[in-house]
Design an enzyme around this catalytic site. Structure first.
Site, mmCIF file in Angstrom:
data_model
loop_
_atom_site.group_PDB
_atom_site.id
_atom_site.type_symbol
_atom_site.label_atom_id
_atom_site.label_comp_id
_atom_site.label_asym_id
_atom_site.label_seq_id
_atom_site.Cartn_x
_atom_site.Cartn_y
_atom_site.Cartn_z
ATOM 1 N N ASP A 77 0.424 -1.564 0.426
ATOM 2 C CA ASP A 77 -0.141 0.089 0.006
ATOM 3 C C ASP A 77 1.255 1.136 -0.195
ATOM 4 O O ASP A 77 1.752 1.534 0.840
ATOM 5 C CB ASP A 77 -0.860 -0.141 1.519
ATOM 6 C CG ASP A 77 -0.757 -0.179 2.085
ATOM 7 O OD1 ASP A 77 0.675 -1.155 2.661
ATOM 8 O OD2 ASP A 77 -1.183 0.799 3.725
ATOM 9 N N GLU A 135 -0.763 -2.670 4.921
ATOM 10 C CA GLU A 135 0.164 -2.017 6.245
ATOM 11 C C GLU A 135 -0.051 -1.523 6.812
ATOM 12 O O GLU A 135 0.477 -0.760 8.241
ATOM 13 C CB GLU A 135 1.538 -2.414 6.395
ATOM 14 C CG GLU A 135 2.949 -3.155 6.968
ATOM 15 C CD GLU A 135 2.718 -1.348 8.311
ATOM 16 O OE1 GLU A 135 3.551 -1.692 8.674
ATOM 17 O OE2 GLU A 135 3.863 -0.522 6.497
HETATM 18 ZN ZN LIG Z 1 5.117 3.178 6.719
HETATM 19 ZN ZN LIG Z 2 6.527 0.252 5.619
#
Ligand SMILES: [Zn+2]
Ligand SMILES: [Zn+2]
Length: 397
Positions: A77, A135
């Site tokens: 991401d 994440e």
């Molecule tokens: Zn990051």
């Molecule tokens: Zn990262």
């Protein structure tokens, strides 16, 4: 030799990274990215499952011989950051930027997949290439929903594929290129969000005696919270408390009825987590009480600390010495940032390593999440050497 295989793949790896950098996608929206990953894994002969926890992808390479199942995890991401680099391949999506290097992680993952597939005949067991969404989490504020690692675990990937070990790496600009951090034990802190709502009694700014001022109470709480780290935590413990938001009031002549403080706490280990959570609650409620207000305290866990298995660290250490003897290994570095790889490592033994990507001049590149962030692409080579080298060593017949 992996080194020769990486040399052959390097240009493609850089091209993949730059293409993804131009097309960054936010948490749980990594549709194009997941498509690129799935197509390449299929081309390399992996069995591919898509759409796990919205955009997650798993590619499995089964040698057909019994052995360990090794999970290699990558995040994909981008962040809601307006890119301010002069890169020829800068973001095409306004307000979205790969400002943490996850574009590089995907490129590294696909290069490793290619090397493992090339070496399939000399492997035993199975390799799972897991590409997770989100994440960085999927929102802001106290109501932040679960990130991608937890979402994939809740979708049942660990029961379905039963990996024996999980490994991952982050390209890290705070470390010079050529260095690798392999730290047994907790390498990254656990993170929690703090929200303190101070409720008082509003009124006219000229008549404070008729009010219970939550702004003043909030200010006292903010200052008093800073005594927790200096006076309640052992000097040998590593803890951070940062209040980063303080919202109250809408008019210069009105004392509001409410003030809201938000922030983050970072801890290693259960005992200090419990101590900090308890003291924040005590300090906030009792200081508020002394000021004629009440405080409602919420502490929400984002991720536990990233706990590395000493045994797996040792195996990666040996693999790096064997496949990349030119890299410097640091075994004693921790970071206060958090990482949702922690959720995988809570369930299965493994290791999360840091790959120096900050160039050879310290401080020459911006840090992670900065609008000017970029990393030294040479570091992707080192990430492939470490992780592919480890996988080949663990799974070789
Ligand atoms: Zn990051
Ligand atoms: Zn990262």
């Amino acid at each position: 030799m992996i080194k020769d295989q990486i040399n052959a793949l390097y240009e493609d790896m850089v091209a993949v990274r730059r293409d993804l950098h131009q097309h960054p996608e936010l948490a749980f929206q990594e549709i194009r990215t997941a498509g690129v990953i799935a197509a390449e894994l299929r081309r390399l002969g992996f069995t591919v499952e898509e759409g796990i926890a919205v955009t997650g992808v798993i590619g499995m390479l089964d040698s057909g011989r019994s052995g360990k199942t090794l999970l290699l995890r990558f995040d994909m991401d981008a962040l809601p950051v307006i890119e301010a680099t002069d890169l020829a391949y800068c973001s095409n999506h306004p307000g979205v930027m790969h400002a943490c290097g996850h574009d590089g992680h995907v490129a590294v993952g696909l290069a490793i997949a290619s090397i493992l597939s090339e070496n399939k005949d000399s492997l035993q067991g199975r390799v799972l290439m897991l590409f997770q969404p989100a994440e960085e989490g999927s929102g802001t504020g106290i109501l932040k929903t679960t990130g991608g690692a937890e979402a994939m675990i809740l979708a049942g990937v660990l029961q379905k594929y039963a990996p024996d070990e999980a490994v991952a790496a982050h390209l890290w600009n705070g470390i010079p290129t050529g260095e690798v951090v392999i730290h047994a034990g907790a390498i990254m802190a656990g993170a929690d969000q703090i929200q303190i709502t101070v409720n008082g009694r509003g009124g006219h700014g000229a008549q404070p005696q008729l009010t219970a001022d939550p702004v003043l109470a909030g200010a006292q709480i903010l200052a008093a919270l800073q005594s927790i780290v200096s006076r309640n935590v052992s000097p040998q413990d590593t803890v951070v408390i940062s209040i980063t938001m303080f919202h109250a009031g809408e008019a210069v002549n009105v004392i509001p009825a409410k003030a809201v403080l938000q922030g983050t706490m970072r801890t290693f280990g259960q005992a200090s987590h419990e101590l900090i959570a308890r003291r924040i609650t005590e300090v906030a409620t009792q200081v508020a009480g002394a000021m004629g207000c009440t405080a409602d305290v919420q502490i929400n866990r984002i991720a536990p600390a990233v706990e590395n298995s000493a045994r797996v660290c040792d195996e990666i250490h040996k693999a790096v010495i064997r496949h990349a003897p030119h890299l410097n290994i640091d075994t004693n570095k921790i970071l206060m940032v958090s990482e949702d790889m922690a959720f995988f490592l809570q369930k299965i033994p493994g290791c999360y390593i840091l790959i120096g990507a900050g160039g050879t001049q310290p401080g020459s590149l911006h840090g992670h999440h900065h609008p000017g962030f970029t990393f030294d692409e040479e570091a992707m080579r080192h990430a492939v050497l470490a992780l592919a080298g480890y996988a080949l060593d663990v799974l070789s017949t």
